[in-house]
Design a protein around this motif. Structure first.
Motif: not given
Length: 329
Positions: A166-169, A224-225, A305-308
């Motif tokens: 799952l990613r983002g919002a 995520t990081l 939310l912001f790291v891709r």
């Protein structure tokens, strides 16, 4: 025998004792070194008598942080505002000890023993529990036992969000929703069924929700990081160190330094302090814990939310071996 399986076996053989040693250090060392360190207490009464009480506390250098109050009413207010854990009031009949078992049953017992031992021989020591623990949990066992399940719930939420991709919002909403339901469920059990909490129901649910959200967001943000390694780092910070350094079963001021300070900067310790404030003290002294939990939550959600993360390139398929043309006659 292939070298890769050998290396993995050696890694497991070395890793398990290392983890056991680390866990024993994190849990057993603070417990074995429990003692008051700048523990906030108060004294009240006439100046000369209060000074004598203060000197008795100060005989144990570094153990107590003594606050002076004018009278018993001021000392009671300080206890209810979580400025001090207890206070001794000098009266003509002898010392009158004010405690707050809701703040820490361990500290309340420690103060009772210390004041009784230092009182003049034969002088009675009257004890009043200003903010008592609820009858459903007189020893504070439920609150102390709740931090590990909350840490595991946050770990599970952050890990599942990561492993499901799952990613983002969508990931952020999943973390918030799961934390909210966990907070409501735990409050229903601890407040309504066990009778261990005595504060505003929704304030307790909010404190539990924020605690689970801070842990889950931090784990998901680290993953995520850092990728899957972030889940391991999150487990180390939130479950191993955060739970053992929280001081929720005793008090942060009873843990060796800097363990007590570190514990309050991690979500389990801050969550335990916030829950105690809203469950027993009408939210007094909750600001620092709310700020700590909010920062962890916002940092983790911002990463989600912001790291891709750029996916690692798939290994190239090996080229098919060239085939020699068939010999013609």
């Amino acid at each position: 025998m292939p070298t890769a399986p050998n290396r993995r076996a050696v890694a497991v053989i070395l890793l398990i004792p290392l983890l056991v040693t680390l866990a024993l250090w994190a849990f057993a060392w603070p417990a074995a070194r429990t003692a008051p360190r700048d523990l906030p207490v108060g004294v009240a009464g006439p100046a000369s008598a209060a000074q004598q009480l203060e000197q008795r506390f100060e005989q144990r250098a570094g153990a107590f942080d003594v606050h002076r109050f004018d009278d018993e009413a001021a000392a009671r207010t300080a206890i209810e505002d979580r400025v001090v854990y207890g206070a001794v009031v000098a009266t003509p009949q002898g010392p009158h000890l004010l405690t707050a078992s809701a703040a820490s049953p361990v500290v309340a017992q420690l103060l009772r023993e210390a004041v009784t031992a230092s009182a003049p021989e034969g002088a009675p020591v009257r004890v009043t529990d200003v903010v008592a623990a609820p009858p459903g949990d007189p020893r504070g066992s439920v609150l102390g036992a709740s931090m590990l399940p909350l840490a595991l719930a946050g770990m599970a939420a952050g890990s599942v969000v990561t492993l499901l991709g799952l990613r983002g919002a969508r990931a952020a909403l999943t973390l918030v929703a799961s934390a909210s339901l966990a907070g409501i469920a735990v409050t229903a059990i601890a407040h309504n069924w066990l009778g261990a909490f005595a504060g505003d129901w929704w304030a307790e649910a909010g404190a539990l929700t924020l605690t689970v959200l801070a842990i889950g967001s931090a784990v998901a943000g680290l993953a995520t990081l850092l990728g899957p390694r972030g889940i391991g780092l999150g487990a180390l910070l939130m479950v191993l160190l955060g739970n053992s350094f929280s001081g929720v079963t005793s008090a942060p001021q009873l843990l060796p330094e800097p363990v007590g300070t570190i514990g309050q900067l991690l979500p389990p310790g801050a969550g335990g302090s916030l829950l105690r404030s809203v469950a027993f003290f009408d939210g007094s002294a909750a600001g620092g814990a709310v700020l700590t939990l909010s920062l962890w939550s916002l940092a983790g959600l911002a990463a989600v939310l912001f790291v891709r993360r750029t996916p690692s390139p798939a290994p190239e398929a090996p080229a098919a071996p060239a085939r020699e043309p068939a010999l013609t006659g």
